[in-house]
Write a protein that holds these residues in place. Structure first.
Motif, PDB file in Angstrom:
ATOM      1  N   ALA A 285       0.816  -1.224   0.043  1.00  0.00           N
ATOM      2  CA  ALA A 285       0.003   0.039   0.069  1.00  0.00           C
ATOM      3  C   ALA A 285       0.938   1.117  -0.097  1.00  0.00           C
ATOM      4  CB  ALA A 285      -0.762  -0.151   1.392  1.00  0.00           C
ATOM      5  N   ALA A 286       1.883   1.369   0.782  1.00  0.00           N
ATOM      6  CA  ALA A 286       2.802   2.365   0.853  1.00  0.00           C
ATOM      7  C   ALA A 286       3.533   2.759  -0.078  1.00  0.00           C
ATOM      8  CB  ALA A 286       3.588   2.287   2.233  1.00  0.00           C
ATOM      9  N   LEU A 287       3.845   1.613  -1.090  1.00  0.00           N
ATOM     10  CA  LEU A 287       4.703   1.906  -2.285  1.00  0.00           C
ATOM     11  C   LEU A 287       4.135   1.820  -3.625  1.00  0.00           C
ATOM     12  CD1 LEU A 287       8.012   0.042  -1.183  1.00  0.00           C
ATOM     13  CD2 LEU A 287       7.429   2.308  -0.783  1.00  0.00           C
ATOM     14  N   MET A 288       2.546   1.606  -3.678  1.00  0.00           N
ATOM     15  CA  MET A 288       2.126   1.536  -4.730  1.00  0.00           C
ATOM     16  C   MET A 288       1.886   2.721  -5.613  1.00  0.00           C
ATOM     17  SD  MET A 288       0.958  -1.382  -6.262  1.00  0.00           S
ATOM     18  CE  MET A 288       0.140  -2.340  -4.862  1.00  0.00           C
ATOM     19  N   ILE A 289       1.754   3.883  -4.957  1.00  0.00           N
ATOM     20  CA  ILE A 289       1.768   5.288  -5.565  1.00  0.00           C
ATOM     21  C   ILE A 289       3.064   5.467  -6.307  1.00  0.00           C
ATOM     22  CG2 ILE A 289       1.204   7.668  -5.306  1.00  0.00           C
ATOM     23  CD1 ILE A 289      -0.799   7.037  -3.022  1.00  0.00           C
ATOM     24  N   PRO A 290       4.047   5.355  -5.462  1.00  0.00           N
ATOM     25  CA  PRO A 290       5.403   5.616  -6.015  1.00  0.00           C
ATOM     26  C   PRO A 290       5.507   4.645  -7.332  1.00  0.00           C
ATOM     27  CG  PRO A 290       5.555   5.645  -3.711  1.00  0.00           C
ATOM     28  CD  PRO A 290       4.162   5.350  -3.959  1.00  0.00           C
ATOM     29  N   GLY A 291       5.198   3.265  -7.099  1.00  0.00           N
ATOM     30  CA  GLY A 291       5.382   2.226  -8.031  1.00  0.00           C
ATOM     31  C   GLY A 291       4.566   2.564  -9.371  1.00  0.00           C
ATOM     32  N   GLY A 292       3.298   3.327  -9.367  1.00  0.00           N
ATOM     33  CA  GLY A 292       2.644   3.730 -10.510  1.00  0.00           C
ATOM     34  C   GLY A 292       3.385   4.836 -10.858  1.00  0.00           C
ATOM     35  N   LYS A 293       3.829   5.705 -10.513  1.00  0.00           N
ATOM     36  CA  LYS A 293       4.626   6.822 -11.316  1.00  0.00           C
ATOM     37  C   LYS A 293       5.905   6.512 -11.919  1.00  0.00           C
ATOM     38  CE  LYS A 293       4.113  10.797 -10.463  1.00  0.00           C
ATOM     39  NZ  LYS A 293       3.138  11.950 -11.162  1.00  0.00           N
TER      40      LYS A 293
ATOM     41  N   GLY B 282       4.353  24.759 -10.041  1.00  0.00           N
ATOM     42  CA  GLY B 282       4.542  24.079 -11.445  1.00  0.00           C
ATOM     43  C   GLY B 282       5.332  22.833 -11.564  1.00  0.00           C
ATOM     44  N   ARG B 283       5.468  22.353 -10.308  1.00  0.00           N
ATOM     45  CA  ARG B 283       6.170  21.138 -10.421  1.00  0.00           C
ATOM     46  C   ARG B 283       5.374  19.602 -10.123  1.00  0.00           C
ATOM     47  NH1 ARG B 283      10.222  21.371  -5.430  1.00  0.00           N
ATOM     48  NH2 ARG B 283       8.455  22.514  -4.591  1.00  0.00           N
ATOM     49  N   GLU B 284       5.930  18.624 -10.452  1.00  0.00           N
ATOM     50  CA  GLU B 284       5.104  17.462 -10.658  1.00  0.00           C
ATOM     51  C   GLU B 284       5.431  16.787  -9.218  1.00  0.00           C
ATOM     52  OE1 GLU B 284       4.081  13.354 -13.103  1.00  0.00           O
ATOM     53  OE2 GLU B 284       5.818  14.905 -13.662  1.00  0.00           O
ATOM     54  N   PRO B 285       3.900  16.934  -8.347  1.00  0.00           N
ATOM     55  CA  PRO B 285       4.207  15.865  -7.273  1.00  0.00           C
ATOM     56  C   PRO B 285       3.968  14.565  -7.332  1.00  0.00           C
ATOM     57  CG  PRO B 285       1.842  16.876  -7.367  1.00  0.00           C
ATOM     58  CD  PRO B 285       2.853  17.300  -8.587  1.00  0.00           C
ATOM     59  N   LEU B 286       4.206  13.662  -6.341  1.00  0.00           N
ATOM     60  CA  LEU B 286       4.018  12.318  -6.433  1.00  0.00           C
ATOM     61  C   LEU B 286       2.521  11.735  -6.559  1.00  0.00           C
ATOM     62  CD1 LEU B 286       5.303   9.210  -5.677  1.00  0.00           C
ATOM     63  CD2 LEU B 286       4.228   9.567  -3.528  1.00  0.00           C
ATOM     64  N   LEU B 287       1.778  12.534  -6.172  1.00  0.00           N
ATOM     65  CA  LEU B 287       0.246  12.567  -6.256  1.00  0.00           C
ATOM     66  C   LEU B 287      -0.439  13.785  -6.399  1.00  0.00           C
ATOM     67  CD1 LEU B 287      -2.016  10.331  -6.120  1.00  0.00           C
ATOM     68  CD2 LEU B 287      -2.397  11.054  -3.795  1.00  0.00           C
TER      69      LEU B 287
ATOM     70  N   PHE C  22       2.061  15.566   3.799  1.00  0.00           N
ATOM     71  CA  PHE C  22       2.456  15.191   2.238  1.00  0.00           C
ATOM     72  C   PHE C  22       1.530  15.770   1.496  1.00  0.00           C
ATOM     73  CE2 PHE C  22       0.510  12.062  -0.548  1.00  0.00           C
ATOM     74  CZ  PHE C  22       1.288  12.011  -1.539  1.00  0.00           C
ATOM     75  N   LEU C  23       0.180  15.885   1.978  1.00  0.00           N
ATOM     76  CA  LEU C  23      -0.795  16.507   1.018  1.00  0.00           C
ATOM     77  C   LEU C  23      -0.388  17.959   0.890  1.00  0.00           C
ATOM     78  CD1 LEU C  23      -3.958  14.939   2.641  1.00  0.00           C
ATOM     79  CD2 LEU C  23      -2.824  14.383   0.458  1.00  0.00           C
ATOM     80  N   ARG C  24      -0.090  18.594   2.040  1.00  0.00           N
ATOM     81  CA  ARG C  24       0.261  19.914   1.854  1.00  0.00           C
ATOM     82  C   ARG C  24       1.522  20.148   1.079  1.00  0.00           C
ATOM     83  NH1 ARG C  24       1.229  24.116   7.033  1.00  0.00           N
ATOM     84  NH2 ARG C  24       1.511  25.833   5.890  1.00  0.00           N
ATOM     85  N   SER C  25       2.463  19.536   1.096  1.00  0.00           N
ATOM     86  CA  SER C  25       3.692  19.439  -0.128  1.00  0.00           C
ATOM     87  C   SER C  25       3.234  19.535  -1.289  1.00  0.00           C
ATOM     88  CB  SER C  25       4.851  18.442   0.690  1.00  0.00           C
ATOM     89  OG  SER C  25       5.687  18.330  -0.200  1.00  0.00           O
ATOM     90  N   SER C  26       2.215  18.429  -1.571  1.00  0.00           N
ATOM     91  CA  SER C  26       1.942  17.920  -2.890  1.00  0.00           C
ATOM     92  C   SER C  26       1.229  19.407  -3.549  1.00  0.00           C
ATOM     93  CB  SER C  26       1.172  16.890  -3.057  1.00  0.00           C
ATOM     94  OG  SER C  26       1.717  15.551  -2.322  1.00  0.00           O
ATOM     95  N   ARG C  27       0.465  20.032  -2.625  1.00  0.00           N
ATOM     96  CA  ARG C  27      -0.244  21.192  -3.124  1.00  0.00           C
ATOM     97  C   ARG C  27       0.669  22.259  -3.358  1.00  0.00           C
ATOM     98  NH1 ARG C  27      -3.440  21.651   0.820  1.00  0.00           N
ATOM     99  NH2 ARG C  27      -5.036  20.396   0.412  1.00  0.00           N
ATOM    100  N   ALA C  28       1.661  22.372  -2.511  1.00  0.00           N
ATOM    101  CA  ALA C  28       2.691  23.589  -2.948  1.00  0.00           C
ATOM    102  C   ALA C  28       3.534  23.245  -4.110  1.00  0.00           C
ATOM    103  CB  ALA C  28       3.476  23.537  -1.664  1.00  0.00           C
ATOM    104  N   LYS C  29       3.835  21.976  -4.498  1.00  0.00           N
ATOM    105  CA  LYS C  29       4.271  21.516  -5.496  1.00  0.00           C
ATOM    106  C   LYS C  29       3.644  21.955  -6.743  1.00  0.00           C
ATOM    107  CE  LYS C  29       7.337  18.461  -3.224  1.00  0.00           C
ATOM    108  NZ  LYS C  29       7.647  17.010  -3.024  1.00  0.00           N
ATOM    109  N   GLU C  30       2.360  21.669  -6.808  1.00  0.00           N
ATOM    110  CA  GLU C  30       1.554  21.731  -7.883  1.00  0.00           C
ATOM    111  C   GLU C  30       1.402  23.269  -8.358  1.00  0.00           C
ATOM    112  OE1 GLU C  30      -1.677  18.328  -8.757  1.00  0.00           O
ATOM    113  OE2 GLU C  30      -2.154  19.531  -6.757  1.00  0.00           O
ATOM    114  N   ARG C  31       1.186  24.033  -7.240  1.00  0.00           N
ATOM    115  CA  ARG C  31       1.138  25.466  -7.208  1.00  0.00           C
ATOM    116  C   ARG C  31       2.578  26.070  -7.906  1.00  0.00           C
ATOM    117  NH1 ARG C  31      -1.713  27.057  -1.335  1.00  0.00           N
ATOM    118  NH2 ARG C  31      -3.905  26.321  -2.043  1.00  0.00           N
TER     119      ARG C  31
ATOM    120  N   ASP D  22       8.945  12.469  -7.350  1.00  0.00           N
ATOM    121  CA  ASP D  22       8.966  13.161  -6.177  1.00  0.00           C
ATOM    122  C   ASP D  22       9.453  12.246  -4.723  1.00  0.00           C
ATOM    123  OD1 ASP D  22       8.361  14.641  -4.069  1.00  0.00           O
ATOM    124  OD2 ASP D  22       6.084  15.035  -4.177  1.00  0.00           O
ATOM    125  N   THR D  23      10.581  12.162  -4.652  1.00  0.00           N
ATOM    126  CA  THR D  23      11.361  11.388  -3.657  1.00  0.00           C
ATOM    127  C   THR D  23      10.662  11.586  -2.479  1.00  0.00           C
ATOM    128  OG1 THR D  23      13.091  11.164  -4.935  1.00  0.00           O
ATOM    129  CG2 THR D  23      13.488  10.441  -2.665  1.00  0.00           C
TER     130      THR D  23
END
Length: 459
Positions: free
Chosen positions: A49-57, A242-247, A231-240, A189-190
């Protein structure tokens, strides 16, 4: 090609449930406890479960077929290491860690390739039906196959069996062609991968700590939620920026997909939670051996087989929502029957009707739930949504084993068994509610969220 993909799902699901009938054998051979085996099973599901999202990317960056084959090799090494393990620590390294990592790499390509190669709803439902049937059978037949191997040879031979199946899949995968070229320049997104994995691990480990220390449980769960929030806050900041977050948080703007993900999570929670609880109760409380326990689970396997292989035909006649809600009703009824008959009768046959209903219900809804989610996004987002979808499903498996298993091992009595099963049934009602909220037809698509199915098809 489809045989390779379906067998891959089979062996990964098999690995999550076959150890349930080896509880006594493993604990005696490795000088550990029922809780130790439960931890090994739960950590395997959690690593997936923990690595499936990185695996998909990673499939976007290195290619779907390459990730598929590398995952198979890592899994095979873990299976062989598990077979030779001298103690619980090595078993966790081989089974829980290496097999979990291998699964996280190989499963997202299974669903991405299927979605890309079968563009219309009917053919995709047929392909997913075969894959989910093999996956469901692997989870349901794991106790039977594992019981036969354990009783006839030893529990170690069950891991050798997994390695042999992996070798067959590697040979079959030669014919697989990746429909999309890899993009080596795609960013990864390591930090996001580390945060998401850490947060999920903390939450599930907190559940496992419930029967030992309530304050430790609360502390781990709260810490896990805080890390996931980071993690979610970091992903939102990366999207804003212009960078590609893990999710991409944009994945959660699709209401139909969100509801489908909830149903997936609860389905696998029911399947793995029921499998662990019934298997542990039969062996530890009623004293059944591995093969006796496995034979009883044949009822669930038959139920899954019947409804999963009918996925294509059912998709032509009924809406996805109708199949999902009907599946939850049947599965929850099956859990109720398991509780009622076990309390009234001492014979092993008392478990057969309930397991049959659980298998029929789960087989009815596994395929449409996957189809609902995968079909909600276009080709370029299949890597992301496939990783998220499989992560949510495997997280459900982890929760099922952790929640029901923790209740059960805290007091292996008839009362604990009933409480664990009733808890699963209540969660199943939550899945039913989510399924009932699914639309009868797909919502109008927005820019960037065009469904991968033809216009007008029912979901």
């Amino acid at each position: 090609m489809l045989a390779a993909l379906a067998l891959a799902q089979f062996i990964c699901s098999f690995a999550g449930s076959n150890m349930n009938v080896m509880i006594n054998d493993i604990s005696e051979d490795l000088d550990t406890t029922v809780q130790g085996v439960q931890v090994a099973i739960t950590v395997f599901l959690l690593v997936m479960a923990a690595l499936m999202i990185p695996g998909g990317k990673l499939t976007d960056r290195y290619g779907r077929k390459r990730c598929f084959v590398v995952g198979l090799v890592v899994y095979g090494v873990g299976a062989l290491l598990s077979a030779a393990s001298p103690g619980l620590g090595v078993l966790i390294l081989g089974n829980s860690v290496l097999e979990g990592v291998g699964t996280a790499l190989l499963i997202p390509p299974v669903y991405i390739l299927t979605t890309l190669l079968y563009p219309d709803l009917t053919s995709r439902a047929r392909a997913f039906g075969i894959i989910m049937a093999l996956g469901g059978i692997g989870a349901a037949a794991g106790p039977l196959i594992g019981g036969l191997i354990t009783t006839g040879i030893s529990w170690r031979a069950a891991f050798v069996f997994q390695a042999l199946v992996i070798a067959v899949i590697v040979w079959l995968s030669r014919r697989i062609e990746d429909p999309l070229p890899p993009d080596p320049g795609r960013s990864f997104d390591t930090s996001g991968a580390v945060l998401s994995a850490a947060g999920l691990i903390l939450v599930v480990m907190g559940i496992l700590a419930a029967d030992n220390n309530i304050w430790l449980m609360i502390g781990l769960i709260v810490l896990g939620v805080l890390v996931l929030g980071w993690f979610l806050r970091s992903s939102r900041a990366k999207e804003r920026a212009g960078r590609e977050p893990l999710l991409s948080l944009g994945l959660f703007r699709n209401r139909t997909s969100n509801l489908g993900l909830i149903t997936q999570n609860v389905q696998w929670l029911l399947l793995m939670g029921t499998s662990f609880t019934v298997a542990a109760y039969l062996q530890v409380v009623r004293g059944y051996d591995a093969i006796q326990t496995g034979v009883i689970f044949t009822a669930a396997t038959l139920g899954l087989l019947v409804t999963s292989l009918s996925a294509a035909a059912l998709a032509r006649r009924r809406s996805q929502r109708a199949l999902i809600t009907s599946g939850f009703v049947v599965a929850v009824a099956g859990v109720g029957v398991l509780v009622g008959l076990a309390a009234s009768f001492s014979t092993a046959w008392a478990f057969v009707p309930g397991l049959l209903l659980v298998g029929l219900g789960l087989g009815l809804m596994l395929t449409p739930s996957v189809n609902v989610v995968q079909s909600s996004f276009p080709e370029e987002r299949q890597g992301e949504i496939s990783g998220l979808s499989r992560s949510v499903s495997n997280l459900g498996s982890s929760f099922g084993t952790a929640i029901a298993g923790t209740i059960l091992v805290a007091g292996l009595t008839k009362g604990a068994y009933a409480v664990a099963m009733i808890t699963l049934a209540v969660i199943g009602l939550g899945g039913l509610a989510a399924g009932a909220l699914l639309p009868r037809t797909p919502a109008p698509s927005r820019a960037g969220d065009t469904p991968a199915t033809a216009p007008g098809t029912r979901t």
